[in-house]
Design a protein around this motif. Sequence first.
Motif, mmCIF file in Angstrom:
data_model
loop_
_atom_site.group_PDB
_atom_site.id
_atom_site.type_symbol
_atom_site.label_atom_id
_atom_site.label_comp_id
_atom_site.label_asym_id
_atom_site.label_seq_id
_atom_site.Cartn_x
_atom_site.Cartn_y
_atom_site.Cartn_z
ATOM 1 N N MET A 92 18.817 -38.811 26.755
ATOM 2 C CA MET A 92 18.876 -37.358 26.600
ATOM 3 C C MET A 92 19.093 -36.971 25.137
ATOM 4 N N LEU A 93 19.945 -37.721 24.428
ATOM 5 C CA LEU A 93 20.130 -37.460 22.997
ATOM 6 C C LEU A 93 18.843 -37.705 22.225
ATOM 7 N N TYR A 94 18.124 -38.760 22.580
ATOM 8 C CA TYR A 94 16.862 -39.040 21.911
ATOM 9 C C TYR A 94 15.870 -37.899 22.132
ATOM 10 N N ASP A 95 15.767 -37.408 23.363
ATOM 11 C CA ASP A 95 14.858 -36.288 23.637
ATOM 12 C C ASP A 95 15.258 -35.045 22.848
ATOM 13 N N LEU A 96 16.559 -34.767 22.792
ATOM 14 C CA LEU A 96 17.046 -33.592 22.074
ATOM 15 C C LEU A 96 16.733 -33.699 20.585
ATOM 16 N N PHE A 97 17.060 -34.839 19.972
ATOM 17 C CA PHE A 97 16.807 -34.985 18.540
ATOM 18 C C PHE A 97 15.314 -35.072 18.230
ATOM 19 N N SER A 98 14.538 -35.606 19.143
ATOM 20 C CA SER A 98 13.095 -35.663 18.933
ATOM 21 C C SER A 98 12.488 -34.261 18.911
ATOM 22 N N LYS A 99 12.890 -33.441 19.874
ATOM 23 C CA LYS A 99 12.376 -32.064 19.903
ATOM 24 C C LYS A 99 12.872 -31.260 18.710
ATOM 25 N N THR A 100 14.136 -31.461 18.322
ATOM 26 C CA THR A 100 14.681 -30.756 17.168
ATOM 27 C C THR A 100 13.954 -31.161 15.893
ATOM 28 N N HIS A 101 13.687 -32.452 15.738
ATOM 29 C CA HIS A 101 12.969 -32.934 14.557
ATOM 30 C C HIS A 101 11.552 -32.344 14.500
ATOM 31 N N HIS A 102 10.883 -32.313 15.640
ATOM 32 C CA HIS A 102 9.538 -31.742 15.678
ATOM 33 C C HIS A 102 9.567 -30.258 15.303
ATOM 34 N N ARG A 103 10.541 -29.521 15.832
ATOM 35 C CA ARG A 103 10.652 -28.088 15.508
ATOM 36 C C ARG A 103 10.943 -27.884 14.027
ATOM 37 N N GLN A 104 11.832 -28.687 13.471
ATOM 38 C CA GLN A 104 12.166 -28.516 12.055
ATOM 39 C C GLN A 104 10.975 -28.825 11.155
ATOM 40 N N VAL A 105 10.199 -29.832 11.489
ATOM 41 C CA VAL A 105 9.000 -30.123 10.695
ATOM 42 C C VAL A 105 8.031 -28.948 10.764
ATOM 43 N N HIS A 106 7.880 -28.374 11.949
ATOM 44 C CA HIS A 106 6.994 -27.213 12.112
ATOM 45 C C HIS A 106 7.511 -26.017 11.312
ATOM 46 N N ILE A 107 8.815 -25.760 11.353
ATOM 47 C CA ILE A 107 9.400 -24.635 10.617
ATOM 48 C C ILE A 107 9.252 -24.848 9.116
ATOM 49 N N LEU A 108 9.529 -26.052 8.639
ATOM 50 C CA LEU A 108 9.383 -26.321 7.201
ATOM 51 C C LEU A 108 7.931 -26.181 6.750
#
Length: 138
Positions: A18-34
């Motif tokens: 669950m932590l991996y899924d959370l950090f994976s989605k967060t990382h993807h969102r941050q790359v998109h935002i940047l």
Amino acid sequence: LLAFCYDSLQVLTLHIRMLYDLFSKTHHRQVHILSSLSKLLQGKKKNVLRKRVDHCAYDGPQLLTGTILFVVCFFLFQTMLAYYVLVTSVWCLVLIAHSILWLLLCFLKHLPIYSLVIITREQASLLHTFPQGVNLQI
């Protein structure tokens, strides 16, 4: 017993998944935002309908807000990237443990243990059937 260990490992490492899924989605969102904010700083915007990047004129407050958000997201990105790498490496170790247990299960499931036991017992009994002084040479 091996299947129980495999299932218990899956249950015990559920929080890591669950932590991996959370950090994976967060990382993807941050790359998109940047990516989006860097295009804003360059004076460009993504045209979704035509699937290309167009030039756009932004005024002062929009550029200031975009710059502040870009700086905040950039510094948060480094922290989140460190956590993402940590959780990903732990998840890879868990996947390796799962794979080893699964391979052991498959190996024991498809190995003809009963036939091997009978063959070894027959060979052991053949060795004891000859008299004491008789030797076989091949």
